[in-house]
Design a protein around this motif. Structure first.
Motif, PDB file in Angstrom:
ATOM      1  N   MET A 138       1.919   7.551  -8.227  1.00 22.08           N
ATOM      2  CA  MET A 138       3.230   8.190  -8.068  1.00 22.08           C
ATOM      3  C   MET A 138       4.104   7.447  -7.060  1.00 22.08           C
ATOM      4  O   MET A 138       5.289   7.204  -7.311  1.00 22.08           O
ATOM      5  CB  MET A 138       3.040   9.642  -7.623  1.00 22.08           C
ATOM      6  N   THR A 139       3.533   7.082  -5.915  1.00 26.10           N
ATOM      7  CA  THR A 139       4.346   6.413  -4.892  1.00 26.10           C
ATOM      8  C   THR A 139       4.738   5.003  -5.317  1.00 26.10           C
ATOM      9  O   THR A 139       5.857   4.557  -5.044  1.00 26.10           O
ATOM     10  CB  THR A 139       3.580   6.357  -3.561  1.00 26.10           C
ATOM     11  N   SER A 140       3.816   4.308  -6.002  1.00 29.23           N
ATOM     12  CA  SER A 140       4.142   2.952  -6.450  1.00 29.23           C
ATOM     13  C   SER A 140       5.212   2.967  -7.528  1.00 29.23           C
ATOM     14  O   SER A 140       6.120   2.130  -7.532  1.00 29.23           O
ATOM     15  CB  SER A 140       2.876   2.257  -6.972  1.00 29.23           C
ATOM     16  N   CYS A 141       5.108   3.924  -8.449  1.00 31.53           N
ATOM     17  CA  CYS A 141       6.144   4.032  -9.486  1.00 31.53           C
ATOM     18  C   CYS A 141       7.504   4.360  -8.862  1.00 31.53           C
ATOM     19  O   CYS A 141       8.534   3.869  -9.316  1.00 31.53           O
ATOM     20  CB  CYS A 141       5.757   5.100 -10.503  1.00 31.53           C
ATOM     21  N   ALA A 142       7.485   5.176  -7.812  1.00 30.95           N
ATOM     22  CA  ALA A 142       8.741   5.548  -7.156  1.00 30.95           C
ATOM     23  C   ALA A 142       9.416   4.351  -6.506  1.00 30.95           C
ATOM     24  O   ALA A 142      10.643   4.215  -6.552  1.00 30.95           O
ATOM     25  CB  ALA A 142       8.481   6.632  -6.110  1.00 30.95           C
ATOM     26  N   ILE A 143       8.642   3.469  -5.901  1.00 35.96           N
ATOM     27  CA  ILE A 143       9.207   2.350  -5.145  1.00 35.96           C
ATOM     28  C   ILE A 143       9.231   1.053  -5.945  1.00 35.96           C
ATOM     29  O   ILE A 143      10.242   0.350  -5.977  1.00 35.96           O
ATOM     30  CB  ILE A 143       8.407   2.131  -3.839  1.00 35.96           C
TER      31      ILE A 143
END
Length: 915
Positions: free
Chosen positions: A525-530
């Motif tokens: 989730m965090t990697s997709c966000a950034i």
């Protein structure tokens, strides 16, 4: 044991890649924050402020890391332990995390809101789904409650009017069922399904009331309470839209009166009453309905899980909502509105650390907007390979399902040991305030004052210039929340990958199956966000350590096993002997390859140690064969003239290496173990090493046949070492140190990786395989026949073989002469004399003629021997004893000497050449 499983599997992967010539960055890391460590640190201490808690927690974490790191080193885990690890409490890691939070907030992926979240009264903090454990035997007290309908909808009025005088003057009630009676004071609606059928019914013994209940469940409800329900009318749920009711907890001022019936997609007719009690502050589905219809989000439960004074029923104030006493109090307050109550055993969420039940409670928290990320995250997950394949696809599908259903991710926690949420609040209206400049200022505070800056610095020193230009210090207050540890660990890609060549994506994340709900998901989730991409290409999932009865290991059960007791032994060496590191590693590898749980028992450890010992004995034998030789003794420019048995083994060696590499690449380390054991104990030890002993011990040192054997043994040693080294590095390094041929002093792994030790493409000998495999089958026939004769030493025997054209051609490749006592066929069959002839013949065979070593035919009796059925091989085999006709050579132990107590012709020549 969980650490051992995880770290050994990672190390096997790393070492295999090294031996394949890859440059590998393996970065071990520690999640240093969180409630478990904080609870350990403050245990036995009271009234500690946040700064003191953080000091104790940090020291506890450092000590734990030191102990664990030493254990990992002792298991042979390859890593840069001094400079190549990450720790989530390190200043640089925290600064990267604060900046990433800021970026997600700027993109609208992080926000603050009032929502129901899992709340642990025992820990006094919000919890994520991954921090829950479910108690399948939890017992709740259920309540079936009647809610009086105070205003009929037009549709319900039509239903009533069609019943004429049957319903005149009778009150109408909706029946709801709940497993959490403590949420009833917060009831704000009843949800129905517009598509389900409902009934209007009379309840036996209650002639003045009519009841609404789902058609699919009314009979079950009637049976449960032991009272008959008479159905008066059936209608579709949409009829209820517009009706209103009053809650039993309405007060004199009219609160909880005129509450609505509302449609809900979550309502089913499978259990309960088909009508769902809705408390927006205490359920995710309830909250969704509240948002859609503007219901109030009243929460009358505080952080300790007790009713607050805001609740109008003051008799409940201060009572813990989960206590039995509170449940009984609420049931008593229901009075005549209670239709039925009963205990109900079901699965219920508990705090994974305190093991105590949690509640759903609305509070102001920070969330990741998963709805905005779901589409991209699911798209990226579909590109990720999950291994091992068995069960992996199912688990990744489950992860996709969880992502699809996840309404939000709460990332704030109400504790002290963690990374602070970089947010200030307007002291008047509670509005959150943050900015990029503010976060960068906080990063400079970390550089100057350390990671406790948020708790040690006064508010005025935390405020950046852009905020101070808009607010005075008196208008601001410092936030007290820290970030969820899953957010801590989920952003590890940001620090780790960028420190190794600015890579965006790791080749592999390797963890237990539980991380589908934890680290795998938070990282995605965090990697997709950034970054817009998944942070990993592959996921390797493994199971957990369980005892021999399949129970998960826990201190409370007393079934925990310390890996050090396995490697070094326990205090009682008899009950807990030392099996060694390689036995531990072999146990891990041989039970991996699936994501099933991995059993730990003394029997399995003994089996692992015995397997390692068997491998060690074979490798030691191979080293012993090479002892005293040099590389020049068995160099080879051509494989044309080497013995067929050597070609056979080299061919198998090539296939073995290919198969092992395939299993390694598929992360099927259990299959690697099986392949190694089968090959080394069977083809290498039981077949090749056994058959070439005569060649090794009795042929001249300089003979081509013996040198070919040494060359083959050297190749076996190299290929098997390379195959085994990722799993048993200590054993293989020891083998390397005792290898007689100089290979440098840098260790096996460096030599093997740089040398790219792989089988030669010249080792493809299908013809030799056919000949040797036929000979080995003939040997089986001879051994079976010898056993039936009671002869245990096949060297006392001779063999006569008749074969058809195809079989004869294969055997003739191993023995060009019709008769021999020192051919390759003799070596494979392990007999002292072999006579082969073409075509199957009936009756007695001709007497064996003198062979190349001059055995006189008078020594052999053609009538001796019993033919056995070998028609499937197109051969016929006879065996006969040589003892009494020829004599045993005291040097080679074969029965090839003509004169008692004298050497055979071959050994005599060898000894003369040495003198």
């Amino acid at each position: 044991m969980g650490h051992a499983i995880n770290k050994v599997l990672k190390d096997i992967t790393v070492r295999h890649k090294i031996l394949c010539g890859s440059k590998v960055h393996y970065v071990p890391g520690w999640d240093c924050h969180g409630l478990p460590i904080e609870l350990k640190a403050v245990s036995g201490s009271e009234n500690l402020d946040s700064s003191a808690i953080r000091v104790k927690a940090r020291n506890f974490a450092k000590n734990a890391i030191s102990v664990q790191m030493e254990a990992f080193k002792s298991w042979g885990i390859t890593a840069d332990w001094e400079n190549g690890c990450y720790f989530t409490y390190n200043p640089d890691y925290i600064k990267a995390q604060l900046r990433l939070f800021c970026s997600m907030h700027e993109k609208g992926y992080v926000y603050r809101d009032l929502k129901p979240v899992y709340w642990s009264p025992s820990s006094r903090t919000a919890l994520a789904e991954a921090e829950l454990e479910y108690d399948d035997k939890y017992v709740s007290t259920t309540a079936t409650v009647k809610m009086k309908v105070t205003e009929l909808s037009s549709g319900l009025s039509d239903v009533m009017s069609k019943l004429a005088g049957t319903t005149k003057g009778k009150a109408v009630f909706a029946l709801i069922w709940t497993t959490t009676p403590w949420t009833l004071p917060s009831n704000r609606a009843i949800c129905f399904s517009p598509k389900l059928e409902y009934v209007l019914a009379k309840l036996d013994g209650d002639e003045d009331c009519l009841y609404i209940i789902g058609k699919d469940v009314y009979q079950e409800f009637s049976d449960k309470i032991g009272r008959h329900l008479e159905v008066l009318s059936t209608f579709i749920g949409d009829v209820l839209h517009g009706a209103k009711y009053s809650s039993p907890f309405s007060d004199e001022s009219g609160n909880a009166v005129g509450l609505p019936f509302l449609p809900g997609n979550h309502v089913t007719g499978e259990k309960g009453t088909g009508l769902v009690h809705t408390a927006p502050a205490h359920g995710p589905d309830d909250f969704v309905v509240a948002l859609a219809y503007g219901l109030p989000l009243d929460c009358f439960v505080n952080e300790e899980g007790c009713f607050t004074s805001d609740l109008n029923h003051l008799s409940l104030k201060g009572l813990p909502v989960l206590s039995k006493e509170t449940t009984m109090k609420i049931i008593s307050l229901l009075g005549d509105n209670l239709i039925h109550t009963a205990p109900f055993t079901h699965s219920y969420p508990c705090d994974w650390r305190t093991k105590k039940p949690v509640i759903l409670r609305a509070s102001q928290q920070w969330f990741v907007a998963t709805d905005k990320l779901k589409t991209l995250a699911l798209e990226q997950l579909s590109k990720v390979m999950v291994v091992p394949e068995r069960g992996g696809d199912l688990k990744s599908s489950a992860m996709a399902g969880m992502l699809q259903r996840r309404p939000y991710w709460c990332i704030s926690r109400q504790r002290a040991w963690g990374v602070p949420l970089p947010v200030l609040y307007n002291s008047q209206d509670g509005h959150p305030i943050t900015s990029r400049e503010f976060v960068e200022h906080l990063c400079s505070c970390i550089d100057q004052c350390g990671t406790d800056f948020w708790w040690t610095l006064p508010l005025n020193e935390l405020i950046s210039s852009d905020i101070s230009s808009k607010y005075s210090v008196s208008e601001l207050k410092k936030g007290q929340d820290i970030m969820d540890i899953w957010f801590d660990s989920g952003v590890s890609w940001s620090s780790v990958l960028e420190s190794h060549g600015n890579a965006k994506v790791a080749d592999l994340y390797l963890e237990g199956v539980d991380q589908f709900t934890g680290w795998f998901q938070s990282s995605l989730m965090t990697s997709c966000a950034i970054q817009g991409v998944s942070p990993y290409k592959k996921l390797y999932v493994h199971g957990f350590a369980v005892d021999q009865e399949g129970r998960k290991m826990s201190k409370s059960l007393g079934n925990v096993v310390d890996p050090e007791d396995i490697t070094c032994g326990g205090k009682d060496s008899k009950s807990k002997p030392a099996y060694g590191v390689d036995a531990l590693r072999w146990w891990v590898a041989s039970h991996s390859g699936t994501n099933n749980n991995m059993p730990v028992s003394s029997e399995l450890m003994v089996a692992s140690a015995e397997t390692v010992h068997k491998l060690r004995l074979v490798l030691r034998f191979l080293l012993g064969c090479l002892h005293g030789s040099s590389n020049n003794d068995y160099t080879c420019d051509s494989y044309d003239d080497i013995p067929h048995l050597d070609k056979y083994l080299l061919h198998l060696l090539c296939s073995f290496d290919s198969m092992v590499c395939k299993h390694y690449e598929a992360f099927q380390y259990n299959r690697v173990c099986s392949a190694i054991v089968n090959f080394v104990t069977n083809e290498v030890s039981a077949v090749y090493c056994h058959l070439v002993k005569d060649r090794l011990y009795c042929l001249p040192v300089e003979s081509n046949a013996r040198n070919s054997c040494l060359r083959t043994i050297s190749e076996i040693l190299d290929v098997v070492s390379k195959a085994t080294a990722p799993i048993l590095p200590h054993l293989i390094e020891e083998v390397y140190l005792h290898h007689p041929v100089p290979r440098g002093d840098s260790g096996f792994f460096r030599w093997a990786a740089l040398g790219q030790r792989s089988p030669s493409i010249q080792w493809h000998f299908p013809d030799a395989v056919e000949s040797v495999e036929l000979a080995l089958k003939v040997r089986q026939i001879i051994n079976q026949k010898a056993a039936s004769m009671g002869e245990g030493n096949s060297w006392k025997l001779g063999a006569r073989i008749n074969a058809n054209d195809e079989a004869f051609g294969r055997l003739k490749a191993l023995q060009p002469y019709e008769e021999s006592s020192d051919s390759e066929l003799v070596e494979i069959l392990q007999v002292s004399f072999v006579h082969i002839q073409n075509a199957l013949r009936e009756g007695k065979s001709d007497k064996v003629k003198d062979n190349c070593t001059g055995v006189p035919p008078s020594h052999l009796d053609s009538d001796v021997g019993q033919p056995i059925d070998a028609t499937l091989l197109n051969v016929s085999v006879e065996i006969f004893p040589l003892e009494g006709r020829l004599f045993k050579c005291d040097r080679c132990r074969r029965f090839t000497s003509y004169i008692d107590s004298e050497l055979c012709h071959r050994c005599s020549i060898v000894l003369k050449s040495m003198s």
